[in-house]
Design a protein around this motif. Structure first.
Motif, PDB file in Angstrom:
ATOM      1  N   THR B 119       0.812  -1.220   0.000  1.00  0.00           N
ATOM      2  CA  THR B 119       0.000   0.000   0.000  1.00  0.00           C
ATOM      3  C   THR B 119       0.848   1.274   0.000  1.00  0.00           C
ATOM      4  O   THR B 119       0.488   2.226  -0.681  1.00  0.00           O
ATOM      5  CB  THR B 119      -0.949  -0.006   1.203  1.00  0.00           C
ATOM      6  N   PRO B 120       1.985   1.307   0.722  1.00  0.00           N
ATOM      7  CA  PRO B 120       2.798   2.520   0.625  1.00  0.00           C
ATOM      8  C   PRO B 120       3.331   2.764  -0.780  1.00  0.00           C
ATOM      9  O   PRO B 120       3.686   3.894  -1.117  1.00  0.00           O
ATOM     10  CB  PRO B 120       3.946   2.255   1.600  1.00  0.00           C
ATOM     11  N   GLU B 126      -4.738  -0.647  -1.108  1.00  0.00           N
ATOM     12  CA  GLU B 126      -5.267  -0.502   0.243  1.00  0.00           C
ATOM     13  C   GLU B 126      -6.503  -1.374   0.481  1.00  0.00           C
ATOM     14  O   GLU B 126      -6.512  -2.244   1.347  1.00  0.00           O
ATOM     15  CB  GLU B 126      -5.600   0.970   0.501  1.00  0.00           C
ATOM     16  N   LEU B 127      -7.541  -1.142  -0.327  1.00  0.00           N
ATOM     17  CA  LEU B 127      -8.766  -1.898  -0.097  1.00  0.00           C
ATOM     18  C   LEU B 127      -8.618  -3.341  -0.532  1.00  0.00           C
ATOM     19  O   LEU B 127      -9.178  -4.243   0.069  1.00  0.00           O
ATOM     20  CB  LEU B 127      -9.922  -1.240  -0.850  1.00  0.00           C
ATOM     21  N   GLN B 128      -7.828  -3.573  -1.585  1.00  0.00           N
ATOM     22  CA  GLN B 128      -7.716  -4.940  -2.086  1.00  0.00           C
ATOM     23  C   GLN B 128      -6.904  -5.803  -1.126  1.00  0.00           C
ATOM     24  O   GLN B 128      -7.196  -6.984  -0.953  1.00  0.00           O
ATOM     25  CB  GLN B 128      -7.076  -4.934  -3.462  1.00  0.00           C
ATOM     26  N   GLU B 131      -9.089  -6.783   1.504  1.00  0.00           N
ATOM     27  CA  GLU B 131      -9.955  -7.867   1.057  1.00  0.00           C
ATOM     28  C   GLU B 131      -9.232  -9.208   1.141  1.00  0.00           C
ATOM     29  O   GLU B 131      -9.811 -10.211   1.576  1.00  0.00           O
ATOM     30  CB  GLU B 131     -10.402  -7.576  -0.371  1.00  0.00           C
ATOM     31  N   ASP B 145      -4.259   0.117   7.565  1.00  0.00           N
ATOM     32  CA  ASP B 145      -5.597  -0.003   8.123  1.00  0.00           C
ATOM     33  C   ASP B 145      -6.122  -1.396   7.846  1.00  0.00           C
ATOM     34  O   ASP B 145      -7.014  -1.600   7.037  1.00  0.00           O
ATOM     35  CB  ASP B 145      -6.507   1.057   7.468  1.00  0.00           C
ATOM     36  N   ARG B 147      -8.220  -4.195   8.412  1.00  0.00           N
ATOM     37  CA  ARG B 147      -9.432  -4.662   9.080  1.00  0.00           C
ATOM     38  C   ARG B 147     -10.187  -5.529   8.099  1.00  0.00           C
ATOM     39  O   ARG B 147      -9.883  -5.557   6.914  1.00  0.00           O
ATOM     40  CB  ARG B 147     -10.323  -3.466   9.446  1.00  0.00           C
ATOM     41  N   ILE B 149     -13.094  -6.278   5.590  1.00  0.00           N
ATOM     42  CA  ILE B 149     -13.754  -5.298   4.722  1.00  0.00           C
ATOM     43  C   ILE B 149     -15.112  -5.785   4.265  1.00  0.00           C
ATOM     44  O   ILE B 149     -16.100  -5.067   4.360  1.00  0.00           O
ATOM     45  CB  ILE B 149     -12.825  -4.903   3.557  1.00  0.00           C
TER      46      ILE B 149
END
Lengths: 407, 191, 236, 385
Positions: B119-120, B126-128, B131, B145, B147, B149
Motif C-alpha cells: 500500500t505505501p 489498500e482496499l484490495q 480484502e 488499516d 481490518r 472489509i
C-alpha cells in the motif's frame, strides 16, 4: 362578547380555514401532475370520485388523489422515537401550521361575505399588517427547529440547524424588499397597499419594484423551503431533515403548514407587487378581484413548481453567501435607488403630498416622461451591473470548461 | 494487446526473484517485495505506476502427476506432492508507458501467511489488500488499516480459503428438496 | 459574458418544452398507461398487457422474440407424458448455476414420441424462487427438451410450495412454445428437423455403404465360392 | 508520487465555560437515499464540515468469487450480470474475454461487432443514468434522472429484444454470443443511436450551464493526477483527473482498433466533480461515433465460434480486462484442468475507485460528500460482490 361579534368572527375565519386547505389539496395534485409532466410521466391519474364504486372509471385526471393521500396519512401509525422529547415532538407540527394559517388573514382578499361584518374583525385592516406578517412567519422557524431538536435524530438536528440559519438570513432581504413598497405607498396596511396598485399601477412595473419582486420571490422560496433552497429537508443529503422522524398525520400537518405558508407568502407577494386583486374587469364585477388574487397566487406557485422541477439544490455555505453577499447588498442598493427616484420625481413637492394617498401615484401624475424613462433605464442598468459585479465577486472561478481529446 | 514487460533485467538485478514460466509471473521473496515494488514503480525502464489487481490464491497440499522423460526416452508418470502455499498476486501496469501487465507474486506459507503490504507503494492496494486479509487471512505487514472489509468484524475464518467449511447455522434458503431440505427438516435452519 | 442566471433560464426552457411536449409527442411521454384498454391487440411488452377488472392472468405472455422468464418442459403431442422430450440426463441439473433444478430419473424406460424406449424424469422440479432465468439449462440441453416460458404472473401466497413447479406444471406443448416464441420455436424446429435429416441421411449413407460393402463382399464370396446364397445384411 | 492515506485534520475540541463540544458522528447508510445502494459512510461532522469519513462495505457481499469457484466456467456467466447490474453486457464481455484467453477461442467477426455495439450501448446507459443520479444527488428532484431513464428505456428495449432480458442479459458466450440479434434489430438500434444526440443536446442544455450545478460541482472533491494513478482509479474518473488512459485504446481488445474515436480527458489541474460529470457527457458522444461505425460495418456471419459449452482448460493463468463504463473491469482466472476455475477473481472498478473517497471528502461539506460519492459512480453489486 355579543352574539353578533361571534358570528362575525366565524364568518371571517371559517371560510379561510376551509378554502385554503382545499386549495392545498388541489395544489398537491397540481404539483404532482406538473412535476410528472415536466419529467415526462403521467402523474396521478387513477384515483377518481372518492367513495363510489366507479371511482376508478371516472378518474377525473386523478383529482381524488389528495383525498386518498389524506386518508392514508390519517390511518398511518403515529411513531414517536423512543428517546424523543415527546411533547415538543408532537407540538412542532401544530406550531408549524398555526402561524401559516394566522397570516392568511392579513391577505387583502375581498371575499364578498366579509363586506358586511364589523371593521374590528377584518384583521387585514390592521395598520401594521406587513410588519405583523413578517413577525408571525418568523415563528415558523421555531417550529422547524423544535421538530429537528425534539426528534433526537442527527439528520433532524442538522435539518433544524440549517432551517434556522436559512430562515434568519433570508428574512432580511425579504423584509428589505418589502420596504420599497412601503416607501412607495406610505403605509403598512395591506389593504391600502393593494388599493394603491388598482388598475395597472402594479409595483412590479417599476424597475425598483421589479428588482424588489425578484429578490422577494427568491427569499420567499428560501423562507418556505422550496427548491432550490430546500436544504432543511434535503432528501439526498440528510434524508428528510427535520421531517425524518415524522409519520402519519403529523407529517401531513407539516406538509399542510408548508403549503399554507407558500400560499401566504405568495399572497403577500401578490399584495405587495402584483396589484393584489387588481385585474381586468374588477371595476365592473368586484368579486372578480378574489379570482384574480387566487389566480396570481397560483401563477406564483406554478413558477415555484417549475423551478422545483428544474433546479438542483444549493449548498449550505453557498446559500448563506447568496443571502448575505448577493441579495442583501442588492436590496439595500435597491432601497437607495427607489429613494433617489422618489426624490428625483418629487423635486420639491415631497412635503406637499397628501399622506393618506399613495405617494408614488401622486408623484407619477405630474412627472416628466423623459425623467421617468431615464429613471427606468438608469435604475435597471445600475441594478444589473451591481448584480453582475456581486456575482463575479463571489463566484469568480465558476464557469464552463474546455476539454481535451486524445485520438 | 498491450506490450508485455521485459522481466529479464529484474531477475538480474534482484537475485532472489524467480520467474514462473507456466504462470508468467515474477515470484518475489516477501522480505524484498517492497524494495522491488518501489524500484519497479520508479525505474525509468518500467515505470509500473499502476497496480491494477491484487488478490490471493490459496494452494492446498496436493499431489501432482507429472510426465517425466527419462534419459532413455521413455515417458513415465511420476506423482509428487506439491506443498501448500499462499500467493498474493499483483497485476502491474504502466500508465505512462502504456505497458503491462507484469504479474508479481509474493509467496508465503498457508499456516501463518504474512507478506509485505505494498500500500505505501501503490495506494490502490489498500482496499484490495484488506480484502485479501479478510477472505484469505493473509497478514500484511505495515498495512495502514488492516481490518475486515467485506465480512463483518465478528466473523470467524476466512471464506475464500479452499478448506473453509461454512458453519451449520447459516441462513439457508430452504429450497424444498436436496440436502438443504434435509437440513431444513432437521429444524436448525434459520429462515 | 452570459446573462446572469442564463443557465438556469436555459434549463427552465428545457423543462417547459418537456412539459408542453409531453402532451403532444408520444416519444416524450413514453410511460405506458397501465389501465385497461378495450383492444384485443397482443401485448408488446410486459407493461402493456390488458387486464380485465379483477382477473388473474396466469398465462399471460409477452411476444418479444427472446423474452424469457422461467423454464418449461416441452412435449410434442396431446398426452404430455407420452411425448415428453426430456430423457432425464441431468445435464441441466448439473449446469444450473443457482442449483434450482431437481431431477429423479425413472427406473424403467418408456417409449417416447419417436417410438424409442427412453428414460423419463420421474420427478422434475424447478424452484422458481431460486431460478434466475439465465437460460443455461436451455443451452446445454442436448434434446431441446427445456425452453424458456414467458409467463410472469406467478405470484402466490405460498412461498415454498407455490413457487416450486413440478413436472406436470412445467410440461407445455410445442404448440404453446410456437405461440409464445414463434421465431425461436420455428428456428429450433428447423434445426431439429435438419439434424434429424442429417442423421437419417448419415444413417442412410452408412446403411448404403454397408449394403454396398456387403454386396461386394457377397459378390466376392460368390465369386470365391459359387452356390452360396446372398446374404442381405440389414443395418439398423 | 503521493500514495499516503490522507490524515484527518488534528481536531481540538473546544471546552469553554464548562461547556463541552463534540463532533457529530453520523452514520450515513446503509439505508440512505443517496448512498447508491447499501453502502455506509461513518462521517464525523463539525457543523456541516466533514472532518473524518470511513466507508463501510460488505452489506451486499455474497462471495461471488467463491460461488464461481464451485461452478463450471459457463455457470458463472449469468452471475457476472449481477456484479454491476447496470452494465451486464460489459461484465459478460470481460469474463468472456478472460476465458477466451484461457482456451484460445476465436470470436467470429459479426460477434465482435455485436459485442462492441452492446458494450457501447451499455456505456450510454451507464453514463446517462449516472449523470441523472448525480444531478439527483445534487437535489434536482429526479427530472434529469427521468429524462435519462426515458432514453435508457429505449436501449433496454434493444437489449430485451436481443437477449431476452432487460438488465440481466447473460448474452455473451465464450467464443461469441448466445444467439444472433433478431431480424430488424440493427435498424432499430440505428434509429435509437441516431436519436440519441438530439436528446444529449437537450440534456446538455438543461445541465451544463446551470449556475447552481456549476457552483455546486466545481472545486468539489478534487483528485490530483498523481493520487489518481497511484490509487488505481480507472475509467472516466481517471481521465477527469488528467490521465489519458483508456483500455479500449491501450489494449485494443476485440476490434476497437477499427474504429475512429477520441478519448476526452482534462489537463489534470482540478479533477473535481464537474470534470467527472463532463467527461462522462463527452464520452457519450464518442460512444455514439463508435456505434455508428459499428452499425455500418457489421456484416453477416455466425455469431458463435465452435467453442464447447462445457470445457476443461489446461492449467494456466490469465488476466482479461475491458474498459467497462465505470473503469477497468478485470477477471483473473486460474485453471487447473478441471471444469471449474481454481481461482476466479473480479477486479471491481467501483471498489477500487472508492479508495480515494475519504481523501476527496475531508474538509468538504456533508452535501458535497454525497455528490462526491455520486460522481465516483459505484454500484454496490460490484463493490461488495
Amino acid at each position: 362578547m355579543s352574539l353578533e361579534l361571534i358570528r362575525d368572527i366565524l364568518v371571517a375565519t371559517v371560510p379561510l380555514l376551509l378554502i385554503f386547505p382545499t386549495l392545498f389539496a388541489f395544489t398537491t395534485w397540481l404539483e404532482r401532475k406538473a412535476l410528472a409532466r415536466i419529467q415526462n410521466r403521467i402523474g396521478p391519474n387513477k384515483v377518481g370520485v372518492p367513495l363510489t364504486r366507479y371511482g376508478g372509471r371516472f378518474s377525473l385526471f386523478g383529482l381524488g388523489q389528495p383525498m386518498a393521500d389524506g386518508i392514508k396519512m390519517l390511518f398511518k401509525e403515529n411513531i414517536v422515537p423512543r428517546d424523543a422529547d415527546r411533547l415538543f415532538h408532537l407540538l412542532a407540527p401544530i406550531l408549524a401550521l398555526i402561524p401559516a394559517m394566522l397570516v392568511l388573514c392579513f391577505l387583502p382578499i375581498d371575499f364578498p361575505w366579509i363586506n358586511n361584518i364589523q371593521d374590528s374583525v377584518k384583521a387585514f385592516m390592521l395598520d401594521g399588517a406587513v410588519i405583523f406578517f413578517f413577525a408571525i412567519t418568523g415563528l415558523n422557524t421555531l417550529a422547524v427547529f423544535m421538530a429537528g431538536w425534539a426528534s433526537r435524530n442527527k439528520y433532524s438536528l442538522l435539518g433544524g440547524m440549517r432551517a434556522i440559519a436559512q430562515m434568519v438570513s433570508y428574512e432580511i432581504p425579504l423584509v428589505l424588499s418589502a420596504v420599497i413598497v412601503v416607501m412607495m405607498v406610505g403605509s403598512l396596511n395591506a389593504a391600502e397597499i393593494a388599493n394603491a396598485q388598482a388598475g395597472w399601477n402594479w409595483f412590479i412595473f417599476t424597475p425598483w419594484g421589479l428588482a424588489a419582486f425578484i429578490i422577494f420571490f427568491i427569499a420567499a422560496l428560501a423562507e418556505t423551503n422550496r427548491s432550490p433552497f430546500d436544504l432543511p429537508e434535503a432528501e439526498s443529503e440528510i434524508i428528510a431533515g427535520y421531517f425524518t422522524e415524522y409519520s402519519g398525520f403529523k407529517f401531513a400537518l407539516f406538509f399542510l403548514g408548508e403549503y399554507i405558508a407558500m400560499f401566504a407568502i405568495s399572497g403577500l407577494a401578490v399584495t405587495l407587487f402584483l396589484g393584489g386583486g387588481a385585474g381586468p374587469g374588477v371595476a365592473a364585477l368586484p368579486w372578480l378581484s378574489v379570482i384574480w388574487f387566487l389566480v396570481k397566487i397560483f401563477a406564483l406557485i406554478a413558477v415555484m413548481i417549475w423551478l422545483r422541477g428544474t433546479l438542483p439544490r444549493l449548498r449550505v455555505d453557498q446559500l448563506m453567501g447568496f443571502a448575505w453577499k448577493f441579495l442583501l447588498p442588492l436590496s439595500i442598493l435597491n432601497i437607495f435607488i427607489a429613494g433617489s427616484a422618489l426624490h428625483l420625481l418629487a423635486g420639491g413637492r415631497l412635503a406637499g403630498l397628501d399622506e393618506k394617498q399613495p405617494i408614488l401615484r401622486q408623484l407619477m401624475e405630474g412627472a416628466n416622461p423623459l425623467v421617468v424613462a431615464g429613471l427606468w433605464i438608469g435604475a435597471l442598468l445600475i441594478l444589473y451591473v451591481a448584480a453582475n459585479g456581486l456575482n463575479q465577486l463571489s463566484r469568480a472561478k465558476v464557469r464552463p470548461r474546455e476539454y481535451k481529446y486524445a485520438e | 494487446m498491450s506490450h508485455t514487460v521485459n522481466h529479464e533485467s529484474i531477475l538480474g538485478k534482484f537475485p532472489g526473484t524467480n520467474w514462473d514460466q507456466e504462470a508468467g509471473a515474477l515470484i518475489v521473496p516477501t522480505v524484498q517485495a517492497k524494495e522491488i515494488a518501489t524500484w519497479l514503480r520508479d525505474n525509468d525502464a518500467f515505470l509500473l505506476d499502476y497496480c491494477s489487481n491484487v488478490t490471493g490464491v490459496d494452494y492446498l497440499e496436493c499431489e501432482v502427476k507429472e510426465k517425466v522423460t527419462k534419459e532413455d526416452g521413455t515417458v513415465e508418470t511420476v506423482t509428487r506432492t506439491e506443498p501448500s502455499r499462499m500467493d498474493v498476486v499483483y497485476h502491474l501496469y504502466s500508465m505512462q508507458k502504456q505497458t503491462g501487465p507484469l504479474v508479481f507474486k509474493q509467496r508465503t506459507n498457508r499456516e501463518q501467511p504474512e507478506v509485505e503490504s505494498l500500500t505505501p507503494v501503490w495506494r490502490s492496494c489498500e482496499l484490495q489488500e484488506r480484502e485479501v486479509f479478510d477472505l484469505f487471512g493473509v497478514n500484511f505487514k505495515s498495512h495502514p488499516d488492516q481490518r475486515r472489509i467485506l465480512m463483518w468484524d465478528e466473523f470467524e475464518g476466512h471464506p475464500m480459503r479452499k478448506d473453509y467449511t461454512e458453519p451449520f447455522d447459516y441462513e439457508w434458503e430452504p429450497t424444498p428438496h436436496d440436502e438443504i431440505l434435509e437440513k431444513h427438516q432437521r429444524g436448525k435452519v434459520i429462515v | 459574458m452570459s446573462l446572469l442566471g442564463g443557465g438556469i433560464f436555459k434549463g427552465m426552457a428545457v423543462t417547459l418544452r418537456n412539459f408542453v411536449g409531453s402532451y403532444f409527442y408520444k416519444d416524450r411521454l413514453t410511460t405506458n398507461d397501465y389501465s385497461w384498454r378495450p383492444s384485443d391487440k397482443l401485448p408488446q411488452h410486459a407493461g402493456e398487457y390488458p387486464k380485465e377488472e379483477g382477473e388473474q392472468l396466469r398465462d399471460t405472455t409477452t411476444v418479444t422474440n427472446y423474452s424469457r422468464n422461467f423454464p418449461m418442459l416441452l412435449h410434442d403431442g396431446s398426452e404430455p407424458m407420452d411425448t415428453i422430450r426430456c430423457v432425464a440426463c441431468q445435464i441441466c441439473e448439473r449446469e444450473c448455476p443457482p442449483q434450482c433444478i431437481y431431477i429423479e430419473k425413472s427406473t424403467e424406460k418408456k417409449e417416447n414420441a419417436g417410438g424409442k424406449p427412453q428414460f423419463y424424469p420421474a420427478k422434475f422440479d424447478i424452484d422458481v424462487s431460486v431460478c434466475m432465468s439465465c437460460q443455461i439449462c436451455v443451452e446445454v440441453c442436448p434434446f431441446d427438451a427445456i425452453v424458456m416460458n414467458s409467463q410472469f404472473e406467478l405470484s402466490t401466497p405460498d412461498r415454498f410450495g407455490g413457487l416450486l413447479l413440478r413436472r406436470d406444471d412445467l410440461l407445455k406443448s410445442n404448440d404453446y412454445y410456437h405461440n409464445i416464441h414463434p421465431e425461436e420455436a420455428a428456428a429450433r424446429d428447423k434445426r431439429i428437423a435438419e439434424e434429424k435429416a442429417a442423421k437419417e441421411a448419415k444413417k442412410k449413407a452408412a446403411a448404403e455403404a454397408a449394403r454396398k460393402k456387403a454386396e461386394e463382399k457377397a459378390k466376392a464370396d460368390a465369386e470365391a465360392s459359387e452356390g452360396t446364397p446372398d446374404i442381405q445384411e440389414d443395418a439398423e | 508520487m503521493s500514495s499516503a492515506t490522507a490524515i484527518a485534520p488534528n481536531y481540538e475540541l473546544i471546552q469553554q465555560d464548562g461547556l463541552e463540544t463534540s463532533l457529530l458522528e453520523v452514520s450515513m447508510g446503509p439505508h440512505h437515499p443517496s448512498t447508491h445502494g447499501v453502502f455506509r459512510m461513518d462521517v464525523k461532522l463539525d457543523g456541516e464540515t466533514v472532518v473524518d469519513l470511513q466507508p463501510v462495505f460488505g452489506y451486499l457481499h455474497r462471495n461471488h468469487e467463491k460461488l464461481a469457484e464451485n461452478m463450471s466456467y459457463l455457470g458463472s456467466m449469468p452471475f457476472t450480470d449481477r456484479l454491476d447490474y447496470f452494465n451486464s453486457m460489459t461484465n459478460n464481455w470481460a469474463y468472456a474475454l478472460a476465458a477466451e484467453k484461457l482456451v484460445e477461442i476465436e470470436v467470429p467477426e459479426r460477434a465482435d461487432y455485436l459485442r462492441v455495439i452492446m458494450a457501447e450501448l451499455t456505456r450510454l446507459v451507464n453514463h446517462v443514468s449516472l449523470v441523472g443520479f448525480f444531478i439527483n444527488d445534487l437535489g434536482a428532484l429526479g427530472t434529469p434522472l427521468l429524462y435519462a431513464f426515458r432514453e435508457r428505456e429505449k436501449i433496454l428495449d434493444l437489449f430485451e429484444q436481443a437477449s431476452g432480458a432487460r438488465m440481466m442479459c447473460n448474452y455473451f458466450r465464450f467464443g461469441g454470443l448466445r444467439n444472433d440479434v433478431p431480424e430488424g434489430w440493427l435498424d432499430r438500434a440505428r434509429d435509437v443511436v441516431d436519436h440519441f444526440p438530439v436528446f444529449l443536446d437537450e440534456y446538455e442544455q438543461l445541465l451544463c450551464e446551470n449556475e447552481i450545478i456549476l457552483s455546486r460541482t466545481q472545486g468539489v472533491g478534487c483528485l490530483s493526477r498523481d493520487l489518481a494513478i497511484s490509487a488505481g482509479i480507472t475509467g472516466p474518473m481517471l481521465r477527469a483527473s488528467g490521465v489519458n488512459y483508456d483500455i479500449r485504446k491501450v489494449d485494443k481488445y476485440s476490434i476497437y482498433d477499427r474504429f475512429q474515436f477520441r478519448v476526452p480527458y482534462t489537463d489534470g489541474n482540478v479533477g473535481d466533480c464537474y470534470d467527472r460529470f463532463m467527461v462522462r457527457m463527452l464520452e457519450m458522444r464518442e460512444s455514439i461515433r463508435i456505434l455508428k461505425q459499428a452499425l455500418d460495418g457489421i456484416g453477416d456471419g455466425p455469431v458463435l465460434g465452435n467453442a464447447p459449452k462445457v470445457f476443461k482448460p489446461k492449467p494456466a493463468e490469465v488476466y482479461g480486462r475491458v474498459e467497462a463504463p465505470k473503469g477497468e473491469l478485470g477477471f483473473y482466472l486460474i485453471a487447473d484442468g478441471t471444469p471449474k476455475p481454481y481461482r476466479y477473481r473480479v477486479r471491481p472498478p467501483s471498489l477500487i475507485n472508492l479508495t480515494v473517497l475519504r481523501d476527496m471528502c475531508l474538509g468538504q461539506k456533508v452535501a458535497d460528500a454525497v455528490i462526491i460519492l455520486g460522481s465516483i459512480d459505484i454500484v454496490l453489486g460490484e463493490v461488495d460482490r
